[in-house]
Structure formats: C-alpha cells, structure tokens
Design an enzyme around this catalytic site. Structure first.
Site, PDB file in Angstrom:
ATOM      1  CB  THR A  10      45.609  51.537  34.736  1.00  0.00           C
ATOM      2  OG1 THR A  10      45.918  50.600  35.777  1.00  0.00           O
ATOM      3  CG2 THR A  10      45.799  52.948  35.265  1.00  0.00           C
ATOM      4  N   GLY A 107      45.566  36.287  29.433  1.00  0.00           N
ATOM      5  CA  GLY A 107      45.193  37.650  29.068  1.00  0.00           C
ATOM      6  C   GLY A 107      45.689  38.003  27.676  1.00  0.00           C
ATOM      7  CG  ASP A 109      47.662  41.916  29.046  1.00  0.00           C
ATOM      8  OD1 ASP A 109      47.155  40.777  29.094  1.00  0.00           O
ATOM      9  OD2 ASP A 109      47.989  42.547  30.067  1.00  0.00           O
TER      10      ASP A 109
END
Length: 269
Positions: A10, A107, A109
């Site tokens: 995002t 991922g 993150d």
C-alpha cells in the site's frame, strides 16, 4: 546516517536514522511505475524541509514485498545518495534461525518484524501486523522465526465485501457502539471490527495452544491502535517495528559497495 526504505503493498515508507534516533519518517503510495527521479524530487524536498543534509546519508537498506518496485528504489539510493542499498533477503545474517520449509518465500516484512520484536521485547511472542494482509508471526524464546498465519487485511476485506455485494456500500473502519447493528452500515462495521477482534483472539489462542505456552502479543501497522481498543490480547503497540528491523539488519550485515565506475560518475556530477 542511514536511509531506510520499507516498500509495502500500500505505501512506501522512507525514514532516516542518525545512529541514535529517527530523524524523520515519510510515506508515499506504492506505485511500481514511479521512477527513481520521481522519488528523488519528493524525498529530497522533505529532507530539506526537515533539515537533513542528503550528503550525511552514508548507507541505505530496503525491505520490500513488491519486487517490481525494487529497481527504482535501488536506483534512487545509487543515483541520489551514492549508496548501494542492502536489500532484505532470507540469505542475509539475521541473527536467528528461520525455521520454515521455504525461507526464501517468507516476506521480508515478516522477518524484519520478528527481528525487531525479539530485540526489543524478547521471545516467545507473536507479532500481529495490520497491513494489506493481517499477519501473525511467531518467535520462540531463542529468537528463532517459526512461521505464522496470513489472513486478508481489513481494508481488503471491506473492498471485497463492497464489490461482491451490489447493495453493500463501501464503509470506513471504526469501533461500533454495539455488536448488533440496527442498520446496514453499523452491521458491516460490527462485522469488520468485532470479526477481526475475534480473529485476533482466536488465532492467538490457537497459536499459544500449539506452542505450549502463553505468548506475548506485539502489534504494528496503522490499524493496530484501533483494534487494540477492542481486545486485551494485544500487550504492546509498536509502530516502528519494521523500520527498526531494517535498521538492525543493516547493523548485522556488511554494507554493499557501489562499483568503482558508478562511484566515479557520481563524484564527477
């Protein structure tokens, strides 16, 4: 100073750390087509406004779950900050074991959150990240990453509900006054808010049961404060978790170097 870039689905978050504190944090909507020069025009203006000299930035680190954005972010670091960025990958030195079947599929993150959470709070714990997806990542008492759970994100669920049901409007996220909605919008808000509270509580309970002991729960992401209001499961909110993970990863690994030719061209500008 270190330039930290966290590129999510995002938003792309940029931050500068001077070795002691964060000097600034800025975000821009993720667009894989945005060029390095476009990033530079925007970011250099913000750095100047914040009193940060770009010449003082001597290193960079990037974490991204959007591979298409990586090329332009690398070019930004190389061309505008004379730094070859360290890119968060599973093969780097994390300081803990990644105990999953396919480490390269995790991922960045999620690993970064695990790194920072264990450094700051100590395991065992669960990190709940309210991003495009809502993720639950488990860290054991030795700091090892054990895997976790990926669920649809809150905004993604709202958009899917609106698109799939013609008569249901697009709604905002908020804590409803009651669980029983007496109109369409309050009923939808209740389903999203209390539904996700139930998801959080249920998954944390099941994760703890499978692990064999109660786990501390750390939450991050923009919606963490809102959902923490609805449950006592979340013990700590940490908005800078992923950024701290990138900073710590940069400290644990040698900084990449620019090629001599690229360095020469930059010095001649």
């Amino acid at each position: 100073m270190l330039l930290v870039v966290d590129a999510g689905n995002t938003n792309v978050v940029f931050a500068v750390h001077d070795g002691h504190v964060w000097r600034g944090t800025w975000r821009i909507a993720t667009d894989p087509q945005r060029t390095s020069d476009e990033y530079a025009v925007w970011l250099l203006a913000l750095l100047q406004y914040s009193g940060i000299d770009r010449a003082g930035i001597t290193g960079a680190v990037i974490g991204t779950v959007v591979p298409a954005a990586l090329y332009h972010l690398r070019r930004l670091c190389r061309d505008w900050f004379a730094s070859e960025p360290l890119v968060a990958r599973a093969h780097l030195h994390w300081g803990f074991e990644i105990k999953v079947d396919q480490p390269t599929e995790v991922g960045a993150d999620r690993l970064l959150n695990a790194l920072a959470a264990n450094w700051r709070y100590g395991g065992p714990l669960v990190v709940v990240d309210f991003g495009t997806a809502t993720t639950f990542d488990v860290v054991d008492e030795d700091g090892a990453y054990l895997g976790g759970v990926i669920a649809p994100g809150i905004n993604l669920s709202i958009e899917a509900l609106h698109r799939a049901a013609a008569r249901l409007p697009r709604i905002g996220i908020g804590r409803p006054h009651s669980v029983i909605g007496r109109a369409t919008v309050p009923a939808m808000q209740s389903g999203i808010f209390w539904g996700y509270v139930g998801l959080i509580e249920g998954l944390v309970q099941r994760i703890s049961g499978e692990y064999g002991r109660t786990l501390r729960v750390i939450a991050t992401g923009g919606l963490a404060p809102l959902f923490a209001e609805g449950t006592g499961v979340i013990e700590q909110i940490d908005p800078d978790l992923t950024l701290d993970g990138l900073r710590l990863l940069a400290e644990r690994n040698p900084a990449p170097t620019l090629s001599r030719e690229r360095t020469r061209l930059l010095d001649s500008d």
